[in-house]
Design a protein around this motif. Structure first.
Motif: not given
Length: 444
Positions: A198-211, A214-217, A222-226, A247-248
């Motif tokens: 029951s957190a009031g809000s959730i902020t994900a700080i992902v300094p290095y974002f995975p995948y 892989q932001e396009r085909m 193929e998967a657009i993994s991002a 990256h993108s």
């Protein structure tokens, strides 16, 4: 809560300086053969070391005085000094004690919990980059909140929030670096646990974002993994996402929740601002895709911009075909967002053919640093590789030419602004480091 512990140290091979990188511990204030020996580390990327230590400890009944035996087979770049320390805290979960001990081991001041004002903000960290999380917490005037993250014998991960977060604004720091999938699942489980608590809000700080690459085909089927990562974080309950130098930039459009796209160029450019060689330097973009980012460095430092143009051959290799801009007699400062294999280093000799001086400085945000890259850093013309701490670089990968500057002040400013409901746009200004009063990297 009483805990006894011994520090785990690591170093760059061939005689580097020893650094504290974790600790072995037992609960209780005296040696107890019945108490289970455990360890806390920042070695996730070095999975073979972790597996070796786990195997050495499994079923052996080791005590704290036997901690050295747990490192058998890890090589000469890991050690456990003889000194035993004690920690004593009141009314806290074991994970809270681990947070306090880790901060002390890393040399980061830990605040007296009784003197930390009770606010509606909670800052948590996964296991991917806890030193960065401790620095952010300290700048915010907080201690890291308590969470237990356990790897089970069958390799599954278990997450347990060890303090109340109901109606609190939760921020969780977890760059998804190697092992990428493990750290990503860990982040997903953390977000889910916060939502269920029951957190009031959730902020994900992902300094290095995975995948992020892989932001396009590119070839179809193929998967657009991002996009998969973005959709999953939203579905699990993330209300906001923060990342650094993705990256993108188009990845931001994969989200429907607010996204704060932070940039490291004010911090990295400030590192170079007072260097004597700067009057003879140019900023170099390694390809057209990085030209916009390089332009920001050039504007921040008041330097000319040079762009390298590349062509991918039929064999799959990449060749520099043009260098746009004058590099004759100049010292190149080559910028990029990620250094993984170090392929950018292969293209730099083309600058020498155009008259550049054989003194090259690299400014790159994310130091993934695969083994091949570490070998390429030995090039005699490379003076330094300046990176940020978005990616945790273990001592065994801290090449002598590596310089690390911290994004912790930037992240802390962003967290405070989001929590207080004020603009964080000053972070995008060229002189943000000095204008906002961030400590200069050279003073870290």
């Amino acid at each position: 809560m009483k805990v006894r512990y011994r520090i785990l140290q690591s170093r760059w091979p061939d005689g580097g300086e020893w650094q504290n990188w974790g600790f072995f511990y037992q609960r209780g204030d005296v040696e107890d053969r019945e108490a289970r020996l455990a360890y806390h580390h920042n070695l996730d990327e070095l999975h073979w070391v972790v597996r070796t230590i786990d195997d050495n400890m499994r079923g052996k009944g080791l005590g704290l005085h036997d901690a050295k035996l747990a490192l058998a087979g890890c090589g000469d770049d890991y050690r456990v000094p003889l000194k035993t320390y004690s920690y004593s805290g009141q009314h806290e979960a074991l994970s809270g004690a681990v947070n306090a001990i880790e901060a002390k081991v890393l040399g980061i001041p830990q605040l007296d919990p009784r003197k930390v004002p009770d606010s509606g903000m909670r800052l948590f960290a996964g296991r991917a980059n806890r030193p960065l999380a401790h620095r952010v917490a300290h700048l915010l005037g907080l201690n890291l909140s308590a969470v237990s993250i356990t790897r089970l014998p069958d390799s599954e991960v278990h997450v347990q929030i060890d303090e109340a977060v109901r109606r609190k604004d939760v921020f969780v720091i977890q760059p998804c670096t190697a092992p990428v999938n493990e750290h990503l699942v860990e982040l997903m489980l953390l977000v889910d646990a916060f939502r269920r608590a029951s957190a009031g809000s959730i902020t994900a700080i992902v300094p290095y974002f995975p995948y992020a690459r892989q932001e396009r085909m590119a070839r179809g089927r193929e998967a657009i993994s991002a996009r998969v990562v973005a959709s999953t974080l939203e579905a699990l309950g993330a209300d906001r996402v923060i990342y650094v130098d993705i990256h993108s930039e188009a990845t931001q459009g994969f989200f429907t929740v607010p996204v704060d796209r932070l940039q490291a160029f004010p911090i990295l450019s400030d590192y170079f601002r007072d260097k004597p060689f700067l009057k003879n330097a140019v900023v170099v973009a390694p390809d057209v895709g990085r030209a916009r980012l390089a332009g920001k460095y050039a504007e921040a430092l008041g330097l000319p911009l040079v762009v390298m143009q590349k062509r991918r051959e039929a064999s799959g290799s990449v060749r520099t075909t043009h260098v746009v801009g004058d590099v004759r007699g100049k010292i190149p400062i080559v910028i990029d967002d990620i250094v993984a294999s170090g392929s950018v280093l292969q293209e730099i000799p083309e600058l020498f053919k155009r008259g550049a001086r054989d003194e090259v400085h690299l400014a790159i945000t994310h130091a993934v640093l695969l083994p091949m890259a570490l070998e390429r850093l030995d090039a005699p013309w490379l003076k330094e590789l300046v990176v940020t701490d978005t990616v945790l670089v273990p001592p065994v990968k801290q090449h002598p030419k590596l310089k690390v500057v911290s994004v912790a002040p930037m992240l802390a400013y962003a967290v405070r602004g989001i929590y207080d409901g004020i603009s964080i746009s000053p972070l995008w200004e060229h002189d943000a480091v000095r204008k906002l009063g961030f400590r200069k990297p050279s003073e870290d």
